[in-house]
Motif scaffolding. Sequence first.
Motif, PDB file in Angstrom:
ATOM      1  N   GLN A 118      48.645 -46.892   4.067  1.00  0.00           N
ATOM      2  CA  GLN A 118      49.429 -47.074   3.422  1.00  0.00           C
ATOM      3  C   GLN A 118      49.229 -46.023   2.008  1.00  0.00           C
ATOM      4  O   GLN A 118      49.510 -45.914   1.288  1.00  0.00           O
ATOM      5  CB  GLN A 118      49.489 -48.286   2.169  1.00  0.00           C
ATOM      6  CG  GLN A 118      51.172 -49.387   3.059  1.00  0.00           C
ATOM      7  CD  GLN A 118      51.847 -48.749   3.314  1.00  0.00           C
ATOM      8  OE1 GLN A 118      52.903 -47.815   2.593  1.00  0.00           O
ATOM      9  NE2 GLN A 118      52.756 -49.226   4.595  1.00  0.00           N
ATOM     10  N   ALA A 119      47.273 -46.580   1.796  1.00  0.00           N
ATOM     11  CA  ALA A 119      46.631 -45.827   0.902  1.00  0.00           C
ATOM     12  C   ALA A 119      46.508 -44.272   1.187  1.00  0.00           C
ATOM     13  O   ALA A 119      46.725 -44.076   0.321  1.00  0.00           O
ATOM     14  CB  ALA A 119      45.994 -46.498   0.359  1.00  0.00           C
ATOM     15  N   CYS A 120      46.027 -43.694   2.697  1.00  0.00           N
ATOM     16  CA  CYS A 120      46.219 -42.985   2.583  1.00  0.00           C
ATOM     17  C   CYS A 120      47.122 -42.844   2.884  1.00  0.00           C
ATOM     18  O   CYS A 120      47.120 -40.455   2.472  1.00  0.00           O
ATOM     19  CB  CYS A 120      45.168 -42.686   4.352  1.00  0.00           C
ATOM     20  SG  CYS A 120      43.181 -43.868   4.478  1.00  0.00           S
ATOM     21  N   GLN A 121      48.835 -42.137   3.243  1.00  0.00           N
ATOM     22  CA  GLN A 121      49.383 -41.867   3.148  1.00  0.00           C
ATOM     23  C   GLN A 121      50.661 -41.436   2.410  1.00  0.00           C
ATOM     24  O   GLN A 121      50.856 -40.735   2.167  1.00  0.00           O
ATOM     25  CB  GLN A 121      50.425 -42.894   3.909  1.00  0.00           C
ATOM     26  CG  GLN A 121      52.006 -42.128   3.938  1.00  0.00           C
ATOM     27  CD  GLN A 121      53.266 -43.345   4.583  1.00  0.00           C
ATOM     28  OE1 GLN A 121      52.757 -44.554   4.599  1.00  0.00           O
ATOM     29  NE2 GLN A 121      54.199 -42.863   5.091  1.00  0.00           N
ATOM     30  N   ARG A 122      50.021 -42.530   1.096  1.00  0.00           N
ATOM     31  CA  ARG A 122      50.077 -42.140  -0.464  1.00  0.00           C
ATOM     32  C   ARG A 122      49.461 -41.225  -0.910  1.00  0.00           C
ATOM     33  O   ARG A 122      49.019 -41.106  -2.329  1.00  0.00           O
ATOM     34  CB  ARG A 122      50.458 -43.549  -1.512  1.00  0.00           C
ATOM     35  CG  ARG A 122      51.854 -43.677  -0.472  1.00  0.00           C
ATOM     36  CD  ARG A 122      51.612 -45.213  -1.794  1.00  0.00           C
ATOM     37  NE  ARG A 122      52.657 -45.929  -1.429  1.00  0.00           N
ATOM     38  CZ  ARG A 122      53.489 -47.174  -0.720  1.00  0.00           C
ATOM     39  NH1 ARG A 122      52.280 -47.355   0.040  1.00  0.00           N
ATOM     40  NH2 ARG A 122      54.379 -47.542  -0.364  1.00  0.00           N
ATOM     41  N   GLY A 123      48.067 -40.974  -0.015  1.00  0.00           N
ATOM     42  CA  GLY A 123      47.289 -39.437  -1.308  1.00  0.00           C
ATOM     43  C   GLY A 123      45.868 -39.887  -1.920  1.00  0.00           C
ATOM     44  O   GLY A 123      45.455 -39.507  -2.436  1.00  0.00           O
ATOM     45  N   TYR A 124      45.786 -41.486  -1.891  1.00  0.00           N
ATOM     46  CA  TYR A 124      44.932 -41.374  -2.029  1.00  0.00           C
ATOM     47  C   TYR A 124      43.342 -40.899  -1.596  1.00  0.00           C
ATOM     48  O   TYR A 124      43.412 -40.329  -0.331  1.00  0.00           O
ATOM     49  CB  TYR A 124      44.479 -43.370  -2.220  1.00  0.00           C
ATOM     50  CG  TYR A 124      45.656 -43.995  -2.955  1.00  0.00           C
ATOM     51  CD1 TYR A 124      44.508 -44.282  -4.304  1.00  0.00           C
ATOM     52  CD2 TYR A 124      46.714 -44.411  -2.452  1.00  0.00           C
ATOM     53  CE1 TYR A 124      46.145 -45.273  -5.559  1.00  0.00           C
ATOM     54  CE2 TYR A 124      47.184 -44.838  -3.571  1.00  0.00           C
ATOM     55  CZ  TYR A 124      47.136 -45.259  -4.826  1.00  0.00           C
ATOM     56  OH  TYR A 124      47.569 -46.004  -5.722  1.00  0.00           O
ATOM     57  N   VAL A 125      42.455 -41.132  -2.513  1.00  0.00           N
ATOM     58  CA  VAL A 125      41.617 -40.706  -1.506  1.00  0.00           C
ATOM     59  C   VAL A 125      40.062 -41.439  -1.785  1.00  0.00           C
ATOM     60  O   VAL A 125      40.195 -42.287  -2.136  1.00  0.00           O
ATOM     61  CB  VAL A 125      40.983 -38.983  -2.342  1.00  0.00           C
ATOM     62  CG1 VAL A 125      41.746 -38.483  -2.665  1.00  0.00           C
ATOM     63  CG2 VAL A 125      40.422 -39.326  -3.809  1.00  0.00           C
ATOM     64  N   TRP A 126      38.913 -40.615  -0.478  1.00  0.00           N
ATOM     65  CA  TRP A 126      37.461 -41.897  -0.511  1.00  0.00           C
ATOM     66  C   TRP A 126      37.492 -42.400  -1.785  1.00  0.00           C
ATOM     67  O   TRP A 126      36.840 -43.619  -2.129  1.00  0.00           O
ATOM     68  CB  TRP A 126      37.080 -41.255   0.014  1.00  0.00           C
ATOM     69  CG  TRP A 126      35.482 -41.456   0.173  1.00  0.00           C
ATOM     70  CD1 TRP A 126      34.170 -41.851  -0.621  1.00  0.00           C
ATOM     71  CD2 TRP A 126      35.505 -42.805   1.272  1.00  0.00           C
ATOM     72  NE1 TRP A 126      33.107 -42.372   0.292  1.00  0.00           N
ATOM     73  CE2 TRP A 126      34.055 -43.335   1.152  1.00  0.00           C
ATOM     74  CE3 TRP A 126      36.280 -42.959   2.151  1.00  0.00           C
ATOM     75  CZ2 TRP A 126      33.557 -44.287   2.099  1.00  0.00           C
ATOM     76  CZ3 TRP A 126      35.866 -43.827   3.711  1.00  0.00           C
ATOM     77  CH2 TRP A 126      34.995 -44.625   3.842  1.00  0.00           C
ATOM     78  N   GLU A 142      46.596 -40.294   8.680  1.00  0.00           N
ATOM     79  CA  GLU A 142      47.648 -39.844   7.293  1.00  0.00           C
ATOM     80  C   GLU A 142      47.042 -39.171   6.300  1.00  0.00           C
ATOM     81  O   GLU A 142      47.892 -38.692   5.644  1.00  0.00           O
ATOM     82  CB  GLU A 142      47.186 -41.963   6.679  1.00  0.00           C
ATOM     83  CG  GLU A 142      48.017 -42.585   8.306  1.00  0.00           C
ATOM     84  CD  GLU A 142      49.604 -42.669   7.732  1.00  0.00           C
ATOM     85  OE1 GLU A 142      50.066 -41.843   7.324  1.00  0.00           O
ATOM     86  OE2 GLU A 142      50.059 -43.577   9.085  1.00  0.00           O
ATOM     87  N   VAL A 143      45.762 -39.397   6.236  1.00  0.00           N
ATOM     88  CA  VAL A 143      45.174 -38.158   4.824  1.00  0.00           C
ATOM     89  C   VAL A 143      45.952 -36.826   5.261  1.00  0.00           C
ATOM     90  O   VAL A 143      46.200 -36.507   3.965  1.00  0.00           O
ATOM     91  CB  VAL A 143      44.014 -38.556   4.963  1.00  0.00           C
ATOM     92  CG1 VAL A 143      42.947 -37.409   4.004  1.00  0.00           C
ATOM     93  CG2 VAL A 143      43.516 -40.359   4.233  1.00  0.00           C
ATOM     94  N   GLY A 144      45.644 -36.164   6.413  1.00  0.00           N
ATOM     95  CA  GLY A 144      45.346 -35.315   6.088  1.00  0.00           C
ATOM     96  C   GLY A 144      47.160 -34.301   6.288  1.00  0.00           C
ATOM     97  O   GLY A 144      47.536 -33.603   6.099  1.00  0.00           O
TER      98      GLY A 144
END
Length: 149
Positions: free
Chosen positions: A17-25, A55-57
């Motif tokens: 969910q975090a990766c899909q929403r654009g959260y970063v490392w 998801e991040v990409g």
Amino acid sequence: NPNVASITYKNRYPLHQACQRGYVWRNGVEMLVKAAPQAMQASANAPGVLHPVMEVGLAHAEARASRQAAADEDMFSHYHTACHRSYYHHSQQMARAERDAIVTDTLFELLMMDPTVVSNFTAQKGKLAIEHRSTTVGSLMIGGPSFLW
């Protein structure tokens, strides 16, 4: 909290969910990976669940396209002189480069945590290419000689 990071909803962990929403490392993804490392492997066993790297990409590409459309519209409606357009365009390029660097860092860290995603992807891509090629060649051969070779 490892307990919260391990709760799934429709086979997706909070990491997904975090990766899909654009959260970063540096903004939460690292903590989620360390709290629930099993989330990195969840996509291998669940249909329809993308690997966090993907998801991040995908999130970055969608956000970038949206920002570009908004920036193009904003630039032409608010900045009239060539000087303003040039400054605005330069500042947009700098912001984009900074976001790209942060996302690249996130992708790198996720790949370091699970480098098998690259070999799995290339193996799967190769398998699909072979299946597609044999299907295409088979259908061409039914109608006559193959001109793919």
